[in-house]
Design a protein around this motif. Structure first.
Motif, mmCIF file in Angstrom:
data_model
loop_
_atom_site.group_PDB
_atom_site.id
_atom_site.type_symbol
_atom_site.label_atom_id
_atom_site.label_comp_id
_atom_site.label_asym_id
_atom_site.label_seq_id
_atom_site.Cartn_x
_atom_site.Cartn_y
_atom_site.Cartn_z
ATOM 1 N N SER A 138 0.678 -1.178 0.039
ATOM 2 C CA SER A 138 -0.059 -0.215 -0.078
ATOM 3 C C SER A 138 0.873 1.301 0.072
ATOM 4 C CB SER A 138 -0.894 -0.002 1.241
ATOM 5 O OG SER A 138 -0.190 -0.030 2.386
ATOM 6 N N VAL A 140 2.529 1.770 -2.675
ATOM 7 C CA VAL A 140 2.496 2.076 -4.049
ATOM 8 C C VAL A 140 1.061 2.669 -4.332
ATOM 9 C CG1 VAL A 140 2.457 1.173 -6.607
ATOM 10 C CG2 VAL A 140 4.169 0.332 -4.648
ATOM 11 N N MET A 191 -2.189 -2.308 -4.191
ATOM 12 C CA MET A 191 -1.864 -0.951 -3.940
ATOM 13 C C MET A 191 -2.826 -0.313 -3.154
ATOM 14 S SD MET A 191 -0.416 0.341 -7.916
ATOM 15 C CE MET A 191 -2.259 -0.387 -8.565
#
Length: 569
Positions: A138, A140, A191
């Protein structure tokens, strides 16, 4: 304090401040005729970057003489620090493929929160080049990839290495060095999801701003990489690219059906986007004073639109004809301009009678461009809570009248007509990407996506009419108990009554449906230009052409890159 919500309410209740009707605006073909505007997400993003003077610098440089390796930009925005990590790998021409089935790309990249240390960089290196097959965390929040333009990249490198500038006519044909084939965000592949991005990273709190930023940075990296390779190819003769030519390069984009369902599945958000655009137009029509300066600017923008459209290259016969018609209609307007500029209402009325949809919507974008003081504050109001709620105590008589009032367009479609239910939408098993099927030739209708809103309304209405005849005093709750499959469409019908726009008025199940209209509508909100349909299922286009460069941040910025023209050489 006046907000878009209160202005919206005033507009709905006043004949002096008209919004265009949803029957007009939400027509599928009209949506597919939209153009970029100053309320498009790319324009909004660039204004923010330039206004807040983001500091973007090279944080990690490990490219060889051929431009392959690892590269990291450090992005110091107003509220946080981020890293754009780029991996550049050799890709042979026969491996280069823009389709979603591709497994290798020239560039892969990830937008990451904070600084990237060597250990985390190694994790990204193992996963980002794999794209959908990789695993991300997360930190990204955007993943993307891009391929070189076979027609432009090597040519530009060769020219620069010889101390020459690329020929303008070649850039006009293909206005980019790379094109993206996917930009993923909003919680995909592990993500950070949209709620985290919006709440924790206010620099990217507007819809798709992070995705648009990655495209903006790919464009800048492509120019940096081309000069880097050319410099090492021939250090003695190399000359950097002229800045005007450099700004004219954008980033290419290939977009297919993956984008289409979004417009159907997020009606509240789409309502918000459309409402802001229509509010801007209503303000201009009502408050936009026409003086000598405005007349001169309007004429300049018309000429720019004519030339930009002429410089748009496409092999698609349909789009070529549309472009030619737009040029012809704008030329006609130019010749008769003094009779059309007594008021903007007069101009809009004339265009609706005499012009194609693409010209009509281009004139809307031009009017928005004339009055930033009336339009730009709307950029802060593109978000919306995506929540569809049921009203179980609504009387069935009320629900029936609601459908007849708001969904008249759906009731007017003849679903008994041959071909009216021939198309179905589904997701492929390999890539989970949207596809179109034919009910007569292919299996899989039982796996179709629920995109046929008009047909769902029609079925619900027919069942409701029968139910109302038998049980006129019942509530919606009792109707749904009797017919449980209508629950989803009833929720949508009731919720969308709180919106002015949102539901796209067209039959997406028809054999002749053009998904291109859906793709273009969303891309216009993004801010792309130079649409080049490759079929009715996917389109190439150009992003950020004419936009400022990284080296322009901190200098005077006029936000004047609407419909950019090729520079003079």
């Amino acid at each position: 304090m006046t907000t878009p919500a209160t202005v919206h309410a005033a507009l709905r209740g006043s004949n002096a401040l008209p919004l265009r009707s949803p029957d007009q605006v939400m027509d599928l073909e009209r949506l597919g005729s939209m153009h970029q505007s100053r309320l498009s997400f790319m324009r909004i993003l660039v204004r923010r970057i330039m206004r807040e003077r983001w500091q973007i610098s090279i944080d990690h440089f490990d490219l060889d003489n051929q431009g392959y390796g690892t590269f990291i930009y450090k992005v110091k925005a107003s509220h946080g620090v981020f890293s754009l990590v780029i991996f550049s790998n050799y890709l042979s021409d026969d491996e280069r493929n823009d389709r979603v089935i591709a497994t290798k790309w020239d560039l892969t990249m990830a937008l990451v929160e904070g600084h990237v240390d060597p250990m985390y960089l190694d994790t990204l290196r193992q996963n980002v080049p794999k794209q959908e097959s990789g695993r991300l965390d997360s930190r990204v929040f955007v993943l993307s990839r891009a391929n070189r333009s076979a027609r432009n990249f090597n040519y530009v490198v060769d020219q620069l290495s010889q101390g020459k500038q690329p020929a303008i006519e070649k850039i006009t044909d293909v206005g980019y060095l790379y094109r993206t084939t996917a930009v993923y965000g909003s919680g995909k592949l592990g993500m950070a999801d949209w709620e985290k991005v919006k709440n924790n990273w206010p620099d990217f709190e507007r819809p798709f701003s992070a995705e648009m930023f990655v495209c903006f940075m790919i464009r800048n990296f492509s120019l940096f990489q081309a000069e880097h390779i050319a410099r090492h190819m021939s250090p003695d003769t190399f000359q950097p690219m002229n800045l005007a030519i450099k700004r004219y390069f954008g980033i290419g984009n290939s977009t297919g059906l993956g984008m289409a369902p979004y417009l159907i599945n997020h009606p509240v958000l789409i309502n918000q986007w459309i409402t802001m655009r229509e509010l801007g137009l209503a303000r201009v029509r009502t408050l936009g004073h026409i003086d000598h300066r405005v007349r001169r600017h309007f004429k300049e923008l018309l000429l720019r639109c004519i030339q930009h459209t002429k410089e748009t290259v496409t092999e698609d016969e349909w789009q070529t004809q549309n472009n030619a018609t737009t040029v012809e209609e704008l030329n006609s307007l130019q010749e008769d301009l003094n009779q059309r500029l007594d008021s903007w209402d007069q101009l809009i009325a004339w265009s609706e009678t005499n012009c194609s949809l693409q010209t009509q919507e281009l004139l809307v974008s031009v009017l928005l461009e004339l009055y930033p003081e009336l339009v730009d504050d709307l950029e802060d109001h593109h978000c919306a809570e995506e929540f569809l709620d049921l009203d179980p105590i609504m009387p069935v008589q009320h629900l029936k009248k609601l459908i007849e009032r708001r969904y008249r367009w759906a009731l007017e479609i003849d679903f008994t007509k041959e071909g009216s239910k021939e198309t179905f939408w589904y997701r492929s098993e390999d890539k989970m990407e949207p596809r179109l099927g034919n009910v007569e030739r292919e299996q899989g209708k039982n796996k179709q996506m629920a995109l046929g809103v008009g047909y769902a309304v029609r079925k619900c209405y027919d069942q409701l009419c029968q139910y109302v005849n038998d049980n006129p005093e019942h509530t919606t709750a009792r109707f749904m108990v009797s017919v449980p499959k209508v629950r989803g469409i009833v929720r949508r019908i009731q919720s969308m009554d709180r919106c002015t726009y949102g539901d796209i008025q067209g039959n997406l199940l028809d054999r002749n449906v053009l998904p291109m209209h859906l793709l273009r509508a969303k891309l216009a909100f993004f801010g792309v230009s130079k649409f080049d349909p490759r079929s009715k299922l996917w389109v190439r286009n150009t992003m950020f052409q004419g936009a400022p460069l990284l080296e322009d941040i901190g200098s005077t910025f006029s936000d004047d890159w609407f419909m950019p023209l090729s520079p003079k050489q």
